[in-house]
Design a protein around this motif. Structure first.
Motif, PDB file in Angstrom:
ATOM      1  N   VAL A  19       0.821  -1.207   0.000  1.00 43.61           N
ATOM      2  CA  VAL A  19       0.000   0.000   0.000  1.00 43.61           C
ATOM      3  C   VAL A  19       0.857   1.260   0.000  1.00 43.61           C
ATOM      4  N   THR A  20       2.071   1.129  -0.499  1.00 44.96           N
ATOM      5  CA  THR A  20       3.003   2.248  -0.413  1.00 44.96           C
ATOM      6  C   THR A  20       3.975   2.236  -1.592  1.00 44.96           C
ATOM      7  N   GLY A  21       4.668   3.350  -1.785  1.00 46.77           N
ATOM      8  CA  GLY A  21       5.712   3.419  -2.809  1.00 46.77           C
ATOM      9  C   GLY A  21       5.220   3.411  -4.238  1.00 46.77           C
ATOM     10  N   SER A  22       4.036   3.959  -4.503  1.00 47.97           N
ATOM     11  CA  SER A  22       3.430   3.860  -5.833  1.00 47.97           C
ATOM     12  C   SER A  22       4.307   4.458  -6.928  1.00 47.97           C
ATOM     13  N   LYS A  23       4.613   3.635  -7.913  1.00 45.16           N
ATOM     14  CA  LYS A  23       5.356   4.052  -9.110  1.00 45.16           C
ATOM     15  C   LYS A  23       4.923   3.118 -10.238  1.00 45.16           C
ATOM     16  N   HIS A  24       4.245   3.649 -11.243  1.00 43.42           N
ATOM     17  CA  HIS A  24       3.741   2.805 -12.326  1.00 43.42           C
ATOM     18  C   HIS A  24       4.282   3.322 -13.658  1.00 43.42           C
ATOM     19  N   LEU A  25       5.029   2.464 -14.336  1.00 46.08           N
ATOM     20  CA  LEU A  25       5.773   2.846 -15.534  1.00 46.08           C
ATOM     21  C   LEU A  25       5.047   2.384 -16.789  1.00 46.08           C
ATOM     22  N   LEU A  26       4.785   3.329 -17.697  1.00 44.74           N
ATOM     23  CA  LEU A  26       4.267   3.013 -19.016  1.00 44.74           C
ATOM     24  C   LEU A  26       5.381   3.207 -20.039  1.00 44.74           C
ATOM     25  N   GLU A  27       5.508   2.249 -20.965  1.00 44.57           N
ATOM     26  CA  GLU A  27       6.533   2.322 -21.997  1.00 44.57           C
ATOM     27  C   GLU A  27       5.911   2.036 -23.351  1.00 44.57           C
ATOM     28  N   ALA A  28       6.269   2.846 -24.320  1.00 43.96           N
ATOM     29  CA  ALA A  28       5.838   2.636 -25.707  1.00 43.96           C
ATOM     30  C   ALA A  28       6.739   3.449 -26.630  1.00 43.96           C
ATOM     31  N   ASP A  29       6.978   2.930 -27.805  1.00 43.95           N
ATOM     32  CA  ASP A  29       7.746   3.664 -28.821  1.00 43.95           C
ATOM     33  C   ASP A  29       9.108   4.112 -28.304  1.00 43.95           C
ATOM     34  N   GLY A  30       9.674   3.364 -27.358  1.00 40.88           N
ATOM     35  CA  GLY A  30      10.960   3.745 -26.792  1.00 40.88           C
ATOM     36  C   GLY A  30      10.882   4.916 -25.824  1.00 40.88           C
ATOM     37  N   ARG A  31       9.656   5.329 -25.446  1.00 37.86           N
ATOM     38  CA  ARG A  31       9.472   6.439 -24.511  1.00 37.86           C
ATOM     39  C   ARG A  31       8.905   5.910 -23.194  1.00 37.86           C
ATOM     40  N   ARG A  32       9.109   6.684 -22.118  1.00 40.47           N
ATOM     41  CA  ARG A  32       8.700   6.225 -20.784  1.00 40.47           C
ATOM     42  C   ARG A  32       7.964   7.330 -20.026  1.00 40.47           C
ATOM     43  N   ILE A  33       6.834   6.973 -19.432  1.00 36.68           N
ATOM     44  CA  ILE A  33       6.081   7.873 -18.556  1.00 36.68           C
ATOM     45  C   ILE A  33       5.879   7.169 -17.221  1.00 36.68           C
ATOM     46  N   LEU A  34       6.197   7.853 -16.135  1.00 40.14           N
ATOM     47  CA  LEU A  34       6.025   7.301 -14.793  1.00 40.14           C
ATOM     48  C   LEU A  34       4.832   7.977 -14.133  1.00 40.14           C
ATOM     49  N   VAL A  35       3.855   7.184 -13.709  1.00 37.15           N
ATOM     50  CA  VAL A  35       2.703   7.719 -12.990  1.00 37.15           C
ATOM     51  C   VAL A  35       2.925   7.498 -11.497  1.00 37.15           C
ATOM     52  N   ASP A  36       3.101   8.586 -10.786  1.00 34.66           N
ATOM     53  CA  ASP A  36       3.435   8.632  -9.363  1.00 34.66           C
ATOM     54  C   ASP A  36       4.865   8.182  -9.124  1.00 34.66           C
ATOM     55  N   CYS A  37       5.413   8.681  -8.020  1.00 35.86           N
ATOM     56  CA  CYS A  37       6.827   8.437  -7.726  1.00 35.86           C
ATOM     57  C   CYS A  37       7.003   8.500  -6.210  1.00 35.86           C
ATOM     58  N   GLY A  38       6.440   7.494  -5.519  1.00 39.64           N
ATOM     59  CA  GLY A  38       6.323   7.562  -4.074  1.00 39.64           C
ATOM     60  C   GLY A  38       7.418   6.853  -3.305  1.00 39.64           C
ATOM     61  N   LEU A  39       7.563   7.269  -2.055  1.00 40.14           N
ATOM     62  CA  LEU A  39       8.447   6.591  -1.109  1.00 40.14           C
ATOM     63  C   LEU A  39       7.752   5.364  -0.530  1.00 40.14           C
ATOM     64  N   PHE A  40       8.529   4.326  -0.265  1.00 45.12           N
ATOM     65  CA  PHE A  40       8.034   3.200   0.514  1.00 45.12           C
ATOM     66  C   PHE A  40       8.029   3.599   1.985  1.00 45.12           C
ATOM     67  N   GLN A  41       6.949   3.274   2.689  1.00 51.95           N
ATOM     68  CA  GLN A  41       6.825   3.558   4.114  1.00 51.95           C
ATOM     69  C   GLN A  41       6.356   2.303   4.835  1.00 51.95           C
ATOM     70  N   GLY A  42       6.416   2.330   6.169  1.00 52.65           N
ATOM     71  CA  GLY A  42       5.904   1.203   6.950  1.00 52.65           C
ATOM     72  C   GLY A  42       6.988   0.225   7.341  1.00 52.65           C
ATOM     73  N   HIS A  73       3.184   8.746  -2.765  1.00 43.47           N
ATOM     74  CA  HIS A  73       2.981   8.939  -4.207  1.00 43.47           C
ATOM     75  C   HIS A  73       3.953   9.948  -4.805  1.00 43.47           C
ATOM     76  N   SER A  74       4.545  10.801  -3.972  1.00 43.20           N
ATOM     77  CA  SER A  74       5.419  11.863  -4.488  1.00 43.20           C
ATOM     78  C   SER A  74       6.827  11.855  -3.902  1.00 43.20           C
ATOM     79  N   GLY A  75       7.025  11.147  -2.796  1.00 41.72           N
ATOM     80  CA  GLY A  75       8.224  11.341  -1.981  1.00 41.72           C
ATOM     81  C   GLY A  75       9.529  10.842  -2.556  1.00 41.72           C
ATOM     82  N   TYR A  76       9.496  10.097  -3.674  1.00 44.00           N
ATOM     83  CA  TYR A  76      10.740   9.639  -4.305  1.00 44.00           C
ATOM     84  C   TYR A  76      11.208  10.610  -5.387  1.00 44.00           C
TER      85      TYR A  76
END
Length: 458
Positions: A19-42, A73-76
């Motif tokens: 339930v922590t550290g959210s980071k979801h990576l989308l890749e296409a056409d050699g490009r990368r988008i990261l949705v959220d960039c969170g710290l792991f906690q707990g 979601h933002s701490g990283y």
């Protein structure tokens, strides 16, 4: 049929199976988008993952999209920038403002923790170094691009981004990314319907793929009126001469509690008991509430009145005086899961006395002091000492800013046609699996609980 070049993959670098550290990576056409960039906690095993390098170079990420400002979601972001990320960070204007407060504070804490470890000699590495510092946080803040709601924005690499309100906290958004004709919807953290202060999550009618949180995927929130429940606890505690200590999340929950306390005061419910907001970060976040009236339900006069119900405590010496005062009172202090901050000093002072109450107001992650106390721990370790907990310990989960299982299903039900696949993330395993079963039974959708670092082809 898509060409291989057009194929999009989704890989969770965090927030999958936890339930922590959210980071979801989308890749296409050699490009990368990261949705959220969170710290792991707990749990320590989770926190240690913050020190593990990402499996991709941060410099290879074209853009980051942030659903909201909470640390998980933002701490990283400062670490990402420190390690070479040079792209833009897309987020709502309020999320940008709240992130500035949270990331600066996080950088300061990282530096202070390293300093303390070196001073007291308990670091594994000599010298102990912070994961990142205030300067790294400031560099990350400079990369933010304030993004309007409901307006499609072009991202590097050709994807299109649309933000809609998610409720939850100031500025929180759901994220719709359209890339190569494929529409991918991220819930971020969904808020409550009918919340006293925050707006309802906005519906989304179409999506090819959905990535949905499951913090409370296994339960319903208590339907009791939160103002009344809060009042009952404060009244019985102060009647026996005690103090109510509320470990609070500085962004979102603290401001919601001020509103409920204002309503209680206005109704003559909690007498003359003074109310203290003992958190510089919560005070700063509260100031933003009246600067972003479009992001919540409260009118300007109500916002001003609610924010004025507490005495703000900024300086350490003033905080010590609040702790030392024998007068029955209410203290709101960060952090919300009692993992750090000024609230620990209040728990040390008030936890051993049966007259007092330690009142939690929402989700307590595994491995936190908050979870231990809610589950009935007789003592907790704070600053190297074991502190007996004889005070009443209560939790008001109905004050949570997270949607429960029925509210998540309500939001998902706004999607007219079943998505090709629904990915269930940001939840402890039993919560994610419970939500998977509910979605499959009620909506008939194809669901998967993704594994960390496994690429899923869309």
């Amino acid at each position: 049929m898509k060409k291989d070049l057009d194929v999009i993959t989704l890989t969770s670098l965090g927030g999958a199976g936890t339930v922590t550290g959210s980071k979801h990576l989308l890749e296409a056409d050699g490009r990368r988008i990261l949705v959220d960039c969170g710290l792991f906690q707990g749990l320590k095993t989770l926190r240690e993952q913050n020190w593990t390098p990402l499996p991709i170079k941060p410099s290879s990420i074209d853009a980051v999209v942030l659903t909201h400002a909470h640390l998980d979601h933002s701490g990283y972001l400062p670490k990402l920038v420190k390690d070479g990320f040079k792209g833009p960070i897309f987020a709502s204007a309020a999320t940008r403002d709240v992130s500035e407060i949270i990331l600066r504070d996080s950088g300061h804490i990282q530096e202070k923790d390293a300093e303390d470890a070196n001073r007291h000699g308990y670091a594994k590495h000599k010298p102990a170094l912070p994961l990142y510092g205030v300067h790294d946080a400031e560099r990350a803040i400079e990369r933010f691009s304030s993004t309007p709601f409901h307006k499609a924005v072009r991202l590097p690499g050709g994807a299109s981004l649309t933000l809609r309100r998610a409720g939850h906290i100031l500025g929180a958004a759901t994220v719709e990314l359209t890339w190569n004709g494929t529409r991918i919807l991220f819930s971020g953290d969904l808020g409550r319907y009918g919340d006293a202060t925050m707006l309802d999550p906005e519906p989304v009618s179409e999506a090819d793929y959905v990535v949905v949180e499951s913090t409370y995927g296994d339960r319903r929130h208590d339907q009791q009126d939160p103002t009344a429940a809060l009042g009952e606890i404060i009244e019985r505690t102060t009647a026996r001469g005690g103090t109510v200590v509320i470990p609070t999340f500085a962004v979102g929950r603290a401001q919601s509690l001020l509103y409920h306390l204002w309503r209680l005061k206005a109704a003559g419910r909690i007498g003359l008991a003074p109310i203290y907001m003992d958190s510089p970060m919560a005070i700063s976040a509260t100031d933003l509430l009246c600067a972003h009236l479009e992001d919540h339900r409260m009118a300007a006069d109500v916002c001003d009145a609610a924010c004025a119900v507490a005495t703000y405590v900024r300086e350490v010496e003033a905080s010590k005086k609040v702790t030392a005062s024998p007068v029955p009172k209410v203290i709101l202090a960060a952090s919300g899961m009692a993992t750090g901050g000024r609230v620990l000093h209040h728990i040390k002072a008030f936890g051993p006395d049966r007259r007092n109450t330690i009142l939690f107001s929402g989700f307590q992650a595994a491995g936190t002091r908050g979870r231990s106390m809610v589950e009935g721990a007789a003592e907790v370790k704070i600053h190297g000492q074991w502190i007996p907990i004889r005070a009443e310990v209560a939790n008001l989960p109905m004050l949570s800013a997270h949607a429960d299982s029925e509210e998540i299903l309500r939001w998902l039900s706004g999607i007219k046609q079943p998505p090709k696949k629904t990915f269930i993330v940001h939840g402890e395993p039993h919560a994610s699996d419970a939500l998977r079963v509910r979605i499959q039974d009620r909506l008939g959708w194809d669901c998967v609980i993704p594994q960390m670092l496994v690429a899923y082809q869309l």
